[in-house]
Design an enzyme around this catalytic site. Structure first.
Site, short mmCIF file in Angstrom:
data_model
loop_
_atom_site.label_atom_id
_atom_site.label_comp_id
_atom_site.label_asym_id
_atom_site.label_seq_id
_atom_site.Cartn_x
_atom_site.Cartn_y
_atom_site.Cartn_z
N CYS A 89 8.96 -9.23 3.08
CA CYS A 89 9.32 -9.08 1.66
C CYS A 89 8.50 -7.93 1.11
O CYS A 89 7.26 -8.01 1.04
CB CYS A 89 9.02 -10.37 0.91
SG CYS A 89 9.26 -10.20 -0.88
N VAL A 90 9.19 -6.87 0.73
CA VAL A 90 8.52 -5.69 0.19
C VAL A 90 8.93 -5.55 -1.27
O VAL A 90 10.07 -5.21 -1.59
CB VAL A 90 8.91 -4.42 0.98
CG1 VAL A 90 8.09 -3.24 0.47
CG2 VAL A 90 8.70 -4.62 2.47
N ILE A 91 8.00 -5.87 -2.15
CA ILE A 91 8.30 -5.84 -3.58
C ILE A 91 7.94 -4.48 -4.15
O ILE A 91 6.86 -3.93 -3.86
CB ILE A 91 7.53 -6.97 -4.31
CG1 ILE A 91 7.92 -8.33 -3.72
CG2 ILE A 91 7.83 -6.93 -5.81
CD1 ILE A 91 7.17 -9.51 -4.30
N GLU A 94 4.07 0.12 -8.19
CA GLU A 94 3.98 1.28 -9.09
C GLU A 94 4.17 2.59 -8.33
O GLU A 94 4.44 3.62 -8.93
CB GLU A 94 2.61 1.27 -9.78
CG GLU A 94 2.52 0.16 -10.83
CD GLU A 94 1.19 0.19 -11.56
OE1 GLU A 94 0.34 1.06 -11.28
OE2 GLU A 94 1.03 -0.68 -12.43
N THR A 95 3.96 2.54 -7.02
CA THR A 95 4.13 3.76 -6.22
C THR A 95 5.37 3.62 -5.35
O THR A 95 6.06 2.60 -5.38
CB THR A 95 2.90 3.98 -5.30
OG1 THR A 95 2.91 2.95 -4.30
CG2 THR A 95 1.60 3.92 -6.10
N HIS A 97 5.41 3.25 -2.22
CA HIS A 97 5.03 2.64 -0.96
C HIS A 97 6.19 1.82 -0.38
O HIS A 97 6.47 1.88 0.81
CB HIS A 97 3.82 1.72 -1.19
CG HIS A 97 2.94 1.60 0.01
ND1 HIS A 97 1.74 2.25 0.13
CD2 HIS A 97 3.10 0.91 1.16
CE1 HIS A 97 1.19 1.97 1.29
NE2 HIS A 97 2.00 1.15 1.94
N PHE A 122 17.39 -7.95 10.45
CA PHE A 122 16.61 -7.41 9.32
C PHE A 122 16.56 -8.47 8.22
O PHE A 122 17.38 -8.48 7.30
CB PHE A 122 17.29 -6.13 8.83
CG PHE A 122 16.58 -5.41 7.72
CD1 PHE A 122 15.47 -4.62 7.97
CD2 PHE A 122 17.04 -5.49 6.42
CE1 PHE A 122 14.83 -3.93 6.95
CE2 PHE A 122 16.41 -4.81 5.38
CZ PHE A 122 15.30 -4.03 5.65
C1 DLZ Z 1 0.56 -1.82 1.80
C2 DLZ Z 1 1.69 -2.75 1.48
C3 DLZ Z 1 2.21 -2.81 0.18
C4 DLZ Z 1 1.70 -1.97 -0.94
N1 DLZ Z 1 3.19 -3.67 -0.14
C5 DLZ Z 1 3.69 -4.46 0.83
C6 DLZ Z 1 4.74 -5.36 0.52
O1 DLZ Z 1 5.20 -5.52 -0.62
N2 DLZ Z 1 5.24 -6.13 1.55
C7 DLZ Z 1 4.76 -6.02 2.84
O2 DLZ Z 1 5.29 -6.72 3.72
N3 DLZ Z 1 3.76 -5.18 3.13
C8 DLZ Z 1 3.22 -4.41 2.17
N4 DLZ Z 1 2.19 -3.55 2.46
C9 DLZ Z 1 1.60 -3.60 3.82
C10 DLZ Z 1 2.34 -2.76 4.87
O3 DLZ Z 1 3.53 -3.39 5.30
C11 DLZ Z 1 1.44 -2.56 6.11
O4 DLZ Z 1 0.96 -3.81 6.55
C12 DLZ Z 1 0.26 -1.65 5.83
O5 DLZ Z 1 0.70 -0.42 5.28
C13 DLZ Z 1 -0.55 -1.37 7.11
O6 DLZ Z 1 0.26 -0.70 8.08
#
Ligand code: DLZ
Length: 167
Positions: A89-91, A94-95, A97, A122
């Site tokens: 889950c990638v939320i 602000e950047t 990333h 996926f």
């Molecule tokens: C660094 C990062 C950030 C900012 N946000 C998430 C996120 O929302 N979800 C997620 O699964 N991982 C995040 N990470 C960590 C990256 O996936 C990764 O573990 C680091 O950049 C180290 O490679």
């Protein structure tokens, strides 16, 4: 697979294959663990409900979604694993990333699937807000983990020479 009601967990489960001898790997990212563990629980429950044996569902974690690709490759290259389900889950923050992670993981998992000729699913949520994630991890939009599991099962049954549309 999604319906007009936007409940993403409503899908046809007709004609699913026998998976009692299939082995699955579920890889779960620890970032946003409240979400990813709920998705993982949904995926496991769905696999077991459709005939997978618990001992045939390997469960591992990685720190973040970015690491899913490496772990998926390690799993896919094992001849004992038939399908790999990746949960993350990638939320949006602000950047940018999230953009970099999402694109890298989507492309990476596609590459692993094609390289090892196995389903690599996926199961990564890419929401703008935590609420959107909760809605899809057992909330009003169902559980995307269930959908990832069903997708893995269906892809195991995929046969290029079989015509399966009813028209
Ligand atoms: C660094 C990062 C950030 C900012 N946000 C998430 C996120 O929302 N979800 C997620 O699964 N991982 C995040 N990470 C960590 C990256 O996936 C990764 O573990 C680091 O950049 C180290 O490679």
């Amino acid at each position: 697979m999604s319906s007009a009601h936007k409940n993403l967990s409503i899908f046809s489960t007709d004609n699913l294959p026998d998976i009692s001898k299939r082995r699955f790997a579920i890889i779960t990212a620890e970032w946003n663990a409240e979400i990813t563990y709920a998705l993982t629980a949904g995926a496991i429950k769905t696999l077991l409900a459709h005939g997978a044996l618990s001992e045939n569902v390997v469960r591992v974690t990685v720190p973040g979604s970015y690491e899913l690709t490496f772990a998926a490759q390690k799993m896919a290259q094992k001849y004992t694993i038939d399908a790999v389900i990746c949960i993350g889950c990638v939320i949006q923050g602000e950047t940018k990333h999230n953009d970099y992670i999402n694109h890298a993981v989507a492309q990476g998992l596609t590459n692993v699937s094609l390289k090892y000729d196995k389903p690599v699913i996926f199961g990564v949520l890419t929401p703008n807000t935590e609420q959107q994630a909760l809605d899809r991890a057992g909330g009003i939009h169902g559980n995307k983990g269930d959908e990832a599991a069903i997708t893995a099962i269906k892809m195991l049954a995929f046969q290029p020479e079989r015509s399966d549309l009813p028209f």
